[in-house]
Design a protein around this motif. Sequence first.
Motif, mmCIF file in Angstrom:
data_model
loop_
_atom_site.group_PDB
_atom_site.id
_atom_site.type_symbol
_atom_site.label_atom_id
_atom_site.label_comp_id
_atom_site.label_asym_id
_atom_site.label_seq_id
_atom_site.Cartn_x
_atom_site.Cartn_y
_atom_site.Cartn_z
ATOM 1 N N GLN A 1 -1.626 -50.224 14.544
ATOM 2 C CA GLN A 1 -3.315 -50.554 15.561
ATOM 3 C C GLN A 1 -4.489 -50.116 15.329
ATOM 4 O O GLN A 1 -5.504 -49.793 15.445
ATOM 5 C CB GLN A 1 -2.758 -49.592 17.260
ATOM 6 N N LEU A 2 -4.043 -48.885 14.092
ATOM 7 C CA LEU A 2 -4.976 -47.875 14.118
ATOM 8 C C LEU A 2 -6.167 -49.447 12.758
ATOM 9 O O LEU A 2 -7.367 -49.133 12.760
ATOM 10 C CB LEU A 2 -4.431 -46.750 13.068
ATOM 11 N N GLU B 1 -5.757 -52.351 13.152
ATOM 12 C CA GLU B 1 -6.565 -53.471 13.788
ATOM 13 C C GLU B 1 -8.354 -53.120 13.991
ATOM 14 O O GLU B 1 -9.096 -53.834 14.260
ATOM 15 C CB GLU B 1 -5.752 -53.624 14.566
ATOM 16 N N SER B 2 -8.103 -51.922 15.053
ATOM 17 C CA SER B 2 -9.436 -51.276 15.260
ATOM 18 C C SER B 2 -10.927 -51.126 14.459
ATOM 19 O O SER B 2 -11.493 -51.499 14.852
ATOM 20 C CB SER B 2 -9.016 -50.070 15.938
ATOM 21 N N THR C 1 -8.533 -42.020 11.227
ATOM 22 C CA THR C 1 -9.537 -42.622 11.972
ATOM 23 C C THR C 1 -9.926 -44.413 11.399
ATOM 24 O O THR C 1 -9.770 -44.306 10.512
ATOM 25 C CB THR C 1 -10.590 -41.552 12.484
ATOM 26 N N SER C 2 -10.377 -44.930 12.142
ATOM 27 C CA SER C 2 -10.006 -46.371 11.757
ATOM 28 C C SER C 2 -11.380 -46.310 11.348
ATOM 29 O O SER C 2 -11.750 -46.877 9.701
ATOM 30 C CB SER C 2 -10.371 -46.907 12.963
ATOM 31 N N THR D 1 -16.735 -48.158 17.509
ATOM 32 C CA THR D 1 -17.472 -47.540 16.916
ATOM 33 C C THR D 1 -18.691 -47.031 15.935
ATOM 34 O O THR D 1 -18.803 -46.033 15.546
ATOM 35 C CB THR D 1 -16.392 -47.880 14.865
ATOM 36 N N HIS E 1 -13.550 -53.922 14.375
ATOM 37 C CA HIS E 1 -14.629 -53.857 15.830
ATOM 38 C C HIS E 1 -15.852 -52.629 14.964
ATOM 39 O O HIS E 1 -16.553 -52.978 15.074
ATOM 40 C CB HIS E 1 -14.086 -52.829 16.533
#
Length: 422
Positions: free
Chosen positions: A41-42, A44-45, A137-138, A324, A48
């Motif tokens: 999920q990290l 994939e984010s 973090t992303s 972000t 964005h």
Amino acid sequence: MSFLTPEPRKIEEGAAEIASGARLIPRITIQAFCENSQTAQLVESAIHDRRMSKVALTTHNGGLDGAVETYKSNPTPNLVIIETTLQPAEISRELERLAEVCDASTRLVVLGHVNDVMLYRELIRSGVSEYIVLPATSQTIVGAITELFASDGAAPIGRTVGFVSAKGGAGGSTIAHNVAWMVSQTLRQDSLIVDMDLAFGTAGLNFNQDPPHGLADALLANQKVDQTMLDRLMSKAANHINLLTAPVTLDQTYDFEEREFEGIIEMCQASMPVVVLDIPHSWSAWVRHTLATIDEVVIVAEPDLANLRNAKNLSDTIKALRPTESAPSLVLNKVGLPRRPEISASEFANSIECQLLGQVPFDAALFGTAANNGQMIAEVSANNKINEVFRAVGLHVTGRQAPGGAGKSSGLKMPSFLKKRA
């Protein structure tokens, strides 16, 4: 210890007052193999982030073992991201298995759970492009990818600032043009105003210009437009201020695909330190995409209920589109209109959860004179306090008050463990 803290970079000479736009990652393919759903999920984010707008990213289960099995029968992408829960002594040995099935040009980023500087140094020496300690973090992941694929020696990218009205007639175009003027004259930086309202744009009128060509010519040229052609389509309104005007004709409709403006904006960024986008009050795929991919968004609104509702919808949507990135900012226009009940500036800003950059008072005589003369407010009344509002907004959206820059290239080696198949 953070392995990805970027070193501060000097702003490019000639644009010292302007924070440059984000370095876009080129069209690459990335495949990530994760052992935990939270890590997937990290990763994939990260897609964005607007720097990743051209990237094709897919995530898979299985970690290092899954990657090895996949690449036994499939070609490798530009970048492989691997999550591993192995101990330091085992990681290097297991990466040898991956090297046997990977192409020489593929780069590797390892996501690990061991914060060990000796392990980091060993992996970098062996050719791993980057090692990131989880949890992360992303932005950290995107930053690492940017350092690998966005050339540090590339030409600086101009900063894109979009102004959009919360309601028709709120004055987004007027604010955009005057802010661009103040940036060009106060900071002595070349600025380009792109009038994206092709049917009803006012940039030409407001600067007393009637150029024969403009933005529509660039869009209708499709793939034929290049930097030289775009420069010819621009018109010079004053020192440091340039325009890409709208045709303002109704002999055809202007229906565009989602990414229709993307290439034009990128070319504008390549030649101008500041690109101000005058975005029409409409909602379409290309407007939505533009708002999601630029550096700064400013919502211009009047202090009434309809504007508040629309501004709230805009603010929430823009924040969701760019999780972000910086949140949109707010400028209140036509404040103090006689006999109109108004929502206070603080209540308006708090309701839509946006930073209030300034309030422009209602002055029909001043703005009417400027519009009729094809002049900016500073040209009509140089000492008017309204100019300070435009100046403050300009300093904020160009990042001058908090200058920033992308980190230097880390100089990481090409993965030597992947060169076995070269």
